[in-house]
Each structure stands twice: as structure tokens, then as C-alpha cells.
Scaffold this motif. Structure first.
Motif, PDB file in Angstrom:
ATOM      1  N   ARG A  91       0.825  -1.198   0.000  1.00  0.00           N
ATOM      2  CA  ARG A  91       0.000   0.000   0.000  1.00  0.00           C
ATOM      3  C   ARG A  91       0.864   1.256   0.000  1.00  0.00           C
TER       4      ARG A  91
ATOM      5  N   LYS B 124      -3.768   2.948  -0.188  1.00  0.00           N
ATOM      6  CA  LYS B 124      -4.337   2.181  -1.290  1.00  0.00           C
ATOM      7  C   LYS B 124      -3.264   1.342  -1.979  1.00  0.00           C
TER       8      LYS B 124
ATOM      9  N   ASP C 167      -1.198   6.715   0.758  1.00  0.00           N
ATOM     10  CA  ASP C 167      -2.639   6.970   0.871  1.00  0.00           C
ATOM     11  C   ASP C 167      -3.413   5.756   1.379  1.00  0.00           C
TER      12      ASP C 167
END
Length: 206
Positions: free
Chosen positions: A119, A124, A122
Motif C-alpha cells: 500500500r 491504497k 494513501d
């Protein structure tokens, strides 16, 4: 029960070529504009996309929905889901489409995506895009079947990832066909065609 590829496995790809480019690439007649509506370039499950299949010994362009439907029991009712990636070739769920040459198809794409494993800041997972520079329009090895209402649905095969895909997505990658193998696929061959595409012929964004 089918073995889905998972929500993070090649459930997003791009086919940015126009109808004329596809007709030339696959040696098919250009259909009247009223017969085929070009789907959007970025494609997701349960949405229409263009595929190439055989009909009466002739290749045609067709529009199908991405993902074989199946029903699963929810808390209070049966739910319909879609399986987009063919992983277990021995599963009875896929058997008829895999063994019947009439159910083979080519799924044109210009790039496909896989999520990375780490990830970012952020929170994500990064999305990476793969392509084949020497073949701007490449084919996934696809299968299809009729579904309710006279429509058709397709899915495409996956295999072990090559050395380019594996660091990003170690689980699997789509089966990409060499252009010279497309006719063999449509004729019903399997075996060696279900193998990782050469990494040296592909690129991935940073």
C-alpha cells in the motif's frame, strides 16, 4: 463451484482500438454501426465488451457481458454473481465451454491491470498497467456461453504469472495469446497455450 480469481485479479482492462482497427487486426468484416456499439475503453465485470468468435466458420465481432453468472446462497435469498477469470480448468463449471471449440473466443485488449502488494502513503494498493508494445491489440484466451434472455457472457483464462507480473501480482496473470496461436485457440486446443506470456515482450508502468 467455480474458483473465482478474487476482486483484485485482472478485473479491469482497456480496449482502446476502434472498430476499423479491430476488423483489420482480426480479419473480420466491419459491422454496420447500428449492429455494434463500441463499449467504453475501460472495461469492468458485468459490463459489455467486444470479443471475436467463430460462427459458421467465419470470424465475427460480438458484444458480450464480462463474467459467467452463477447463483450463491445469501443470508435470505439466492444472489447472482459473476466469475470473470478461469483458474481451475478441471472445474465442471467451465468444462463445456472449454471442450467445445464453438465456445472459444478471443478477447481483445490494449492494456490490463493488476494491483500491487504494498500500500502507498494513501493506504491504497497501486494499480499497474501491462501491455505488449509489439502487439498494440493483444488477445486474452477467452470462452463464452449463452445466458438468459439470448445474451452471451465471456470469461478468460489465467495461469501462473511471468517474471514481470509476479512481483506485482504473484497469484496469477491472464493467458495472453501469441497472434500465431489465436487460430489454434479458436480450434479448441488447450495444453501449452495456457502458459505465461514471455515477460520480455511485455511492459508495465512504474
Amino acid at each position: 463451484m467455480p474458483k473465482p480469481g478474487g476482486a483484485d485479479m485482472c478485473n479491469r482492462y482497456v480496449m482502446s482500438a476502434d472498430l476499423a482497427e479491430l476488423a483489420t487486426r482480426y480479419d473480420v468484416g466491419l459491422p454496420p454501426r447500428d449492429d455494434v456499439t463500441l463499449p467504453p475503453p475501460e472495461l469492468f465485470p458485468d459490463r459489455p465488451a467486444l470479443v471475436v468468435r467463430q460462427e459458421g466458420g467465419t470470424r465475427i465481432l460480438d458484444v458480450m457481458s464480462w463474467g459467467f453468472p452463477f447463483q450463491t446462497q445469501g443470508k435470505t435469498k439466492l444472489l447472482e454473481k459473476r466469475v470473470t477469470n478461469v483458474r481451475n480448468l478441471d472445474s465442471g463449471f467451465w468444462r463445456h465451454a472449454l471442450t467445445d471449440p464453438a465456445r472459444r473466443c478471443l478477447v481483445p485488449f490494449t492494456a490490463f491491470s493488476e494491483y500491487g502488494q504494498i500500500r502507498g502513503p494513501d493506504g491504497k494498493l497501486p494499480l499497474h498497467w501491462f501491455s505488449v508494445p509489439s502487439r498494440p491489440i493483444t488477445s486474452f484466451a477467452g470462452i463464452w456461453r449463452p445466458v438468459q434472455g439470448g445474451a452471451r457472457a465471456y470469461a478468460f483464462l489465467t495461469c501462473e504469472p511471468n517474471s514481470l507480473v509476479a512481483p506485482i501480482h504473484p497469484k496469477a496473470m491472464p493467458v495472453l495469446l501469441h497472434r500465431e496461436d489465436e487460430e489454434r485457440w479458436l480450434a479448441g486446443e488447450l495444453g501449452e497455450l495456457v502458459s505465461p506470456f514471455p515477460a520480455q515482450l511485455m511492459t508495465v508502468d512504474a
